[in-house]
Design an enzyme around this catalytic site. Structure first.
Site, PDB file in Angstrom:
ATOM      1  N   HIS A  63      -2.673   6.789   6.747  1.00 14.75           N
ATOM      2  CA  HIS A  63      -3.029   8.064   7.389  1.00 14.75           C
ATOM      3  C   HIS A  63      -3.243   7.960   8.896  1.00 14.75           C
ATOM      4  O   HIS A  63      -3.238   8.982   9.575  1.00 14.75           O
ATOM      5  CB  HIS A  63      -4.297   8.646   6.760  1.00 14.75           C
TER       6      HIS A  63
ATOM      7  N   HIS B 232      -2.159  10.217  -2.220  1.00 11.59           N
ATOM      8  CA  HIS B 232      -2.164  11.039  -1.007  1.00 11.59           C
ATOM      9  C   HIS B 232      -0.848  10.882  -0.240  1.00 11.59           C
ATOM     10  O   HIS B 232      -0.259   9.798  -0.218  1.00 11.59           O
ATOM     11  CB  HIS B 232      -3.324  10.636  -0.091  1.00 11.59           C
TER      12      HIS B 232
ATOM     13  N   ASP C 113      -4.883   4.754  -6.000  1.00 13.46           N
ATOM     14  CA  ASP C 113      -5.624   5.977  -6.336  1.00 13.46           C
ATOM     15  C   ASP C 113      -4.766   6.941  -7.150  1.00 13.46           C
ATOM     16  O   ASP C 113      -5.233   8.000  -7.570  1.00 13.46           O
ATOM     17  CB  ASP C 113      -6.191   6.658  -5.085  1.00 13.46           C
TER      18      ASP C 113
END
Length: 429
Positions: free
Chosen positions: A137, A174, A261
């Site tokens: 990110h 994500h 995740d």
């Protein structure tokens, strides 16, 4: 069956000792748990183990702005109250807190990915693993989503010195927004991200309509998924898309971000993937026999993160692991079953067959817009970035001695030398 591939594995125990804070979901301790599980299955005996160099500020500034790198180097928990404007400017705060040894943490995980890329470039290994990396990110000028330095971008920039085209694949829950953004305008990197999208899920980007711009148009691929996707749906979609990507794009190297995740039961995730399903994606990418850089990423149920990345280390080594976890320093975390397998997820699968079919057709249609792999006139390969020479151990004779002593059992006798033959030194042309 022993792996025919030569595998380099990067680890420094100091990376697992930092602490984001009591209520923060990111627990770098998961990296120590992973490493000790790898050791307990004797996987270290089948790999070359390296302690990464700590990336220099000048290396981090190959992607990040120099002022941002300098601020990360300077800020401490005791001084942060003096820099409130800068904390806001660089997006440091609740998600990305300032903690003790923050910059060294960044230097180690980024150094691991840079070193991994360099070993691949110099054909010293076929696969390079850095479970501490994968912080996808982070942006050029700011932290984001628990990520401060984008090691993946730095690793890809290294690979681009030797390869005309690099493929980036991301299976974190994500969206891999920081990597996509860095290469949004170029055809020399194709980014492919499979992730949860919608319901204001972080980071809010990754719609299938985001395809890249200018020279990079059609070279960003997003596979937006809904809650509860299971192994069969995910792996079928993954294999179909990645097969077509490889056929169309013909990369010289692959970077695979294995955020855990996306597993069932993750503290922040919402998918139903088993470890076997997640690992099947790793196995599939390995089969293309291209230089492969594998990193970690997200993952917030730490015992499952350790299970997953250990199984995937085994997959990369062509080694199937027994389900019963051997004795190790963190065995109590795997109670009460002490097994590698995890329970199936119970979240309702909101990804209908028609939805997944629509997404697949959209991606394949965009790939058809790429007539053939872009040709890049490769100039003379630039040298690995020049780093000033100095003996860090001589300057800091007491620093981190205890941890280095603890790590000694992971060093292979035939890989560590003194002086000019030290494989662990930087390759400087």
């Amino acid at each position: 069956m022993p792996s025919k591939d030569k595998i380099a594995y990067f680890y420094d125990g100091d990376v697992g000792s930092v602490y984001f804070g009591a209520k923060h979901p990111m627990k770098p301790h998961r990296l120590c748990m992973t490493h000790h599980l790898v050791l307990s299955y004797d996987l270290h005996k089948k790999m070359e183990i390296y302690r990464p160099h700590k990336a220099y500020p000048v290396e981090l500034a190959q992607f990040h702005s120099a002022d941002y790198v300098e601020f990360l180097n300077r800020i401490t928990p005791d001084t942060q109250h003096l820099f409130l404007n800068e904390l806001t400017k660089y997006n440091l705060g609740e998600d990305c807190p300032v903690f003790d040894n923050l910059f060294e943490f960044c230097q180690i995980y980024a150094g691991g990915t840079i070193d991994a890329a360099r070993r691949l470039n110099n054909q010293l290994c076929d696969i390079a693993i850095n479970w501490a990396g994968g912080l996808h990110h982070a942006k050029k000028c700011e932290a984001s989503g628990f990520c401060y330095i984008n090691d993946l971008v730095l690793g890809i920039l290294e690979l681009l010195k030797y390869h005309a085209r690099v493929l980036y694949i991301d299976i974190d829950v994500h969206h891999g927004d920081g990597v996509e953004e860095a290469f949004y305008f170029t055809d020399r990197v194709m980014t492919v991200s499979f992730h949860k999208y919608g319901d204001l899920f972080f980071p809010g980007t990754g719609d299938a309509k985001e395809i890249g711009e200018r020279e990079g148009k059609f070279y960003a691929i997003n596979v937006p998924l809904k809650d509860g996707i299971d192994d069969s749906s995910f792996t079928r979609l993954f294999k179909t898309i990645i097969s077509k990507v490889l056929e169309t794009y013909q990369p010289g190297a692959i970077v695979l971000q294995c955020g855990a995740d996306s597993l069932a039961g993750d503290r922040l995730g919402c998918f139903n993937l088993s470890i076997d399903g997640h690992a099947e994606c790793v196995s599939f990418v390995k089969r293309f026999n291209l230089p492969l850089l594998v990193t970690g990423g997200g993952g917030y149920t730490k015992e499952n993160v350790a299970r997953c990345w250990t199984v995937e280390t085994g997959v990369l080594l062509d080694t199937e692991l027994p389900n019963e976890i051997p004795e190790n320093d963190y065995i109590k975390y795997f109670a009460p079953e002490f097994s590698l397998k995890i329970p199936n997820g119970q979240i309702e699968n909101l990804n209908s067959k028609s939805y997944l079919s629509t997404i697949k057709m959209q991606v394949l249609e965009n790939l058809r817009c790429i007539q053939h792999a872009p040709s890049v006139q490769m100039q003379e390969v630039p040298p690995d970035f020049y780093i000033p020479e100095f003996d860090e151990d001589e300057q800091n004779p007491d620093e981190r001695l205890d941890q280095h002593t603890q790590d000694k059992h992971i060093q292979r006798d035939d890989e560590y030398y003194d002086g000019d033959n030290d494989n662990d030194q930087m390759d400087v042309s």
